[in-house]
Design an enzyme around this catalytic site. Structure first.
Site, PDB file in Angstrom:
ATOM      1  N   LYS A 189       0.821  -1.212   0.000  1.00  0.00           N
ATOM      2  CA  LYS A 189       0.000   0.000   0.000  1.00  0.00           C
ATOM      3  C   LYS A 189       0.860   1.270   0.000  1.00  0.00           C
ATOM      4  CE  LYS A 189      -4.080  -1.933   0.007  1.00  0.00           C
ATOM      5  NZ  LYS A 189      -3.748  -3.356   0.008  1.00  0.00           N
ATOM      6  N   LEU A 190       0.184   2.414  -0.131  1.00  0.00           N
ATOM      7  CA  LEU A 190       0.886   3.693  -0.223  1.00  0.00           C
ATOM      8  C   LEU A 190       1.789   3.920   0.982  1.00  0.00           C
ATOM      9  CD1 LEU A 190       1.230   6.425  -1.731  1.00  0.00           C
ATOM     10  CD2 LEU A 190      -0.633   7.288  -0.291  1.00  0.00           C
TER      11      LEU A 190
END
Length: 373
Positions: A189-190
């Site tokens: 994820k980011l």
């Protein structure tokens, strides 16, 4: 050529420092200062009053459904084109998913079809308990019409924003639009905590109940009194420390992601048979993954063949999620799907790690331009 991963963590801040503090002080479990700090800072970033840190995004979605009292016999609207973690928690509650089709431009749940389905169900005396909207691959859902109809008929809206931290709908952060927002901090994820998730809400009672449920529903911890079924869903202090360090860098991460997307788009949109995923005027996309659609009649090969060729040379592309309504355990659920099936056949995600090098982006682009057709 070396391997170019799809999306891997970028650990270049205070991760080691904060984690070492946890180890040095023995605060390593779900109790520790970084858990509360991460909850406070992430909810503040999103623009909501409360955050409850959890073991993963799936736990956050499950807890959200429990909070709004989704139970056996209830129906929950959800897109078919999503990762299966958006759907499985509905079944954890004994409820039934009702699958909604996607819109072609954003790949997200179609707001018109959602509104139509809600009104149809209400007219048939079968009002849904909730709608789960999924901000797929980072692009926000056109959520306005969904929020309006749900507000009119007292239907709860849960945002699966697990892929979209930092994305915005009309200048408001996703996760802060519905009744409850859910985030994931998986390794791809980011921002990441290795695993982990967060439930966010403006509703104080929801937040308190989420913390209660996710801590084994302890009514009297010293005497081991539990008055309902709870879950072991709390994030630990080590992971939270990592999350605090990652969150300190999020603005830079998003700038990098959007720069990568711009570089891809400038070349790929000129290639016949490739449709790029440009953000809508009302949206701000964190571009967690960079997505394209392949028209095999114009491009010469299918997206699946492109995916295979890229992976054979070390470019770790990935196909779109397979629509959930096609899977054995959900084939008996209500679903009227057209666009999502097409998107799955045509869609592919390209490498876009926060720290991908410009020369690696060029390799990916050149590999697509020069591949065998």
């Amino acid at each position: 050529m070396g391997r170019i991963p799809l999306s891997i963590p970028y650990l270049n801040g205070n991760e080691w420092k904060y984690i070492k503090e946890c180890l040095d002080t023995n605060w390593v479990s779900s109790v520790g200062k970084y858990v509360e700090e991460f909850e406070a800072k992430l909810s503040d970033y999103v623009g909501v009053d409360h955050g409850v840190a959890m073991t993963n995004g799936t736990a956050a979605i499950h807890t959200a459904l429990k909070i709004i009292e989704v139970e056996e016999g209830d129906k929950v609207l959800v897109p078919s084109l999503t990762f299966i973690a958006s759907v499985n928690p509905i079944r954890y509650c004994g409820a039934e998913p009702v699958f909604i089709d996607s819109e072609e431009r954003t790949y997200n749940i179609d707001p018109k079809k959602t509104v139509t389905k809600i009104k149809e169900m209400i007219n048939n005396g079968d009002k849904p308990k909730a709608v789960i909207v999924v901000h797929l691959y980072g692009h926000p859902v056109n959520i306005g019409p969904i929020l309006k109809v749900c507000n009119d008929y007292d239907i709860k809206v849960i945002e699966d924003a697990t892929e979209a931290l930092g994305s915005k709908y009309k200048d408001k952060m996703v996760g802060a639009l519905g009744d409850i927002g859910c985030f994931s901090f998986n390794g791809n994820k980011l921002i990441t905590t290795g695993g982990g998730g967060m439930l966010v809400t403006d509703n104080k009672e929801y937040a308190e109940y989420a913390k209660y449920l996710s801590t084994q529903a302890k009514d009297d911890a010293k005497n081991y009194i539990h008055n309902e079924v709870g879950y072991n869903y709390r994030l630990n202090n080590i992971q939270a420390a990592m999350g605090v360090a990652q969150l300190e860098q999020i603005n830079d991460f998003i700038v990098r992601k959007r720069g990568i997307a711009k570089e891809y788009t400038s070349t790929l949109k000129k290639i016949d048979g490739i449709k790029v995923n440009e953000e809508e005027k009302w949206a701000y996309n964190n571009y967690w993954l960079y997505s394209i659609l392949i028209d095999e009649n114009k491009f010469g090969i299918t997206s699946k063949e492109l995916y295979k060729q890229l992976n054979e040379i070390g470019v770790m592309a990935r196909p779109f999620f397979k629509p959930i309504h096609t899977m054995p355990m959900y084939q008996d659920c209500e679903a009227k799907i057209d666009i999502a099936n097409i998107l799955w056949k045509q869609g592919i995600n390209l490498p876009c790690s926060v720290n991908i090098k410009p020369e690696e982006v060029k390799i990916v682009i050149d590999s697509i331009v020069n591949l065998k057709r």
